[in-house]
Design an enzyme around this catalytic site. Sequence first.
Site, PDB file in Angstrom:
ATOM      1  N   CYS A  41       6.391  -6.034  -2.292  1.00  0.00           N
ATOM      2  CA  CYS A  41       5.416  -4.938  -2.353  1.00  0.00           C
ATOM      3  C   CYS A  41       5.084  -4.486  -3.774  1.00  0.00           C
ATOM      4  CB  CYS A  41       5.919  -3.732  -1.541  1.00  0.00           C
ATOM      5  SG  CYS A  41       7.558  -3.144  -2.024  1.00  0.00           S
ATOM      6  N   HIS A  42       5.808  -4.953  -4.770  1.00  0.00           N
ATOM      7  CA  HIS A  42       5.639  -4.474  -6.148  1.00  0.00           C
ATOM      8  C   HIS A  42       5.564  -5.676  -7.086  1.00  0.00           C
ATOM      9  CE1 HIS A  42       6.800  -2.674 -10.058  1.00  0.00           C
ATOM     10  NE2 HIS A  42       6.365  -1.535  -9.546  1.00  0.00           N
ATOM     11  N   PHE A  43       4.392  -6.244  -7.291  1.00  0.00           N
ATOM     12  CA  PHE A  43       3.090  -5.902  -6.717  1.00  0.00           C
ATOM     13  C   PHE A  43       2.605  -7.108  -5.927  1.00  0.00           C
ATOM     14  CE2 PHE A  43       3.491  -3.672 -10.752  1.00  0.00           C
ATOM     15  CZ  PHE A  43       3.199  -2.374 -10.415  1.00  0.00           C
TER      16      PHE A  43
END
Length: 213
Positions: free
Chosen positions: A74-76
């Site tokens: 999720c990052h990123f």
Amino acid sequence: MKYQDFLTRTSFEKEDLLAFAHGHLIQDAPGEMGRLPAPPLLMMDRVTWVDKRGRRGHITAEKDIRIDDWFFQCHFLGDPVQPGILGLDAIWQLIGFYCSLNGATGSGRALGCDSVEFNGQIRPHNRIVRYEIEIRRFSEIRETGAMIAVGNGKVFVDDEQVYVMKNAKAGIFKDIAYSDYPIRSDHAIGGLPPHEESTLDKILKRFRRNDGQ
């Protein structure tokens, strides 16, 4: 593990750290022990060295990087990198653990730092993150049993230094745990507990004075 064995240990494996996070490591704890975060926020797989010398010391730890670590998902999107704040939180986690190894009982809390520098990054195909923390001093406030430690932390990835955190502060404080979550009770709301305010202020002022600030 007996409490006296815990106090004299100089290294801990993943099983030990997980047991400590869940409150199961020490069979005869003298009170409520501070806890490391449980996964996925536990930011180390092993503590490789603990050195206690009076009010100073060292603690080092490692984390194995996995290509499917949750933060890479999720990052990123399209640019996976470990969030820098997780490396900093690892330093706070380890300073709190160091306090526990020096006899502190209660709940651990991060208290801040003086400065942070990022000069590198942690990617999915790196292998090992290493944390090295020099404990500059720690102190116990006898009337409350609170303990605070201050240390300089460095984060390495595959032996390359990527983060530096100066004067990171963390403490262990009694009677602030929210152990009956999710029931609404005395500790269900955040903010600084009134009975701890003077203690925190006293400790931090003492460290600033000793640093000549």
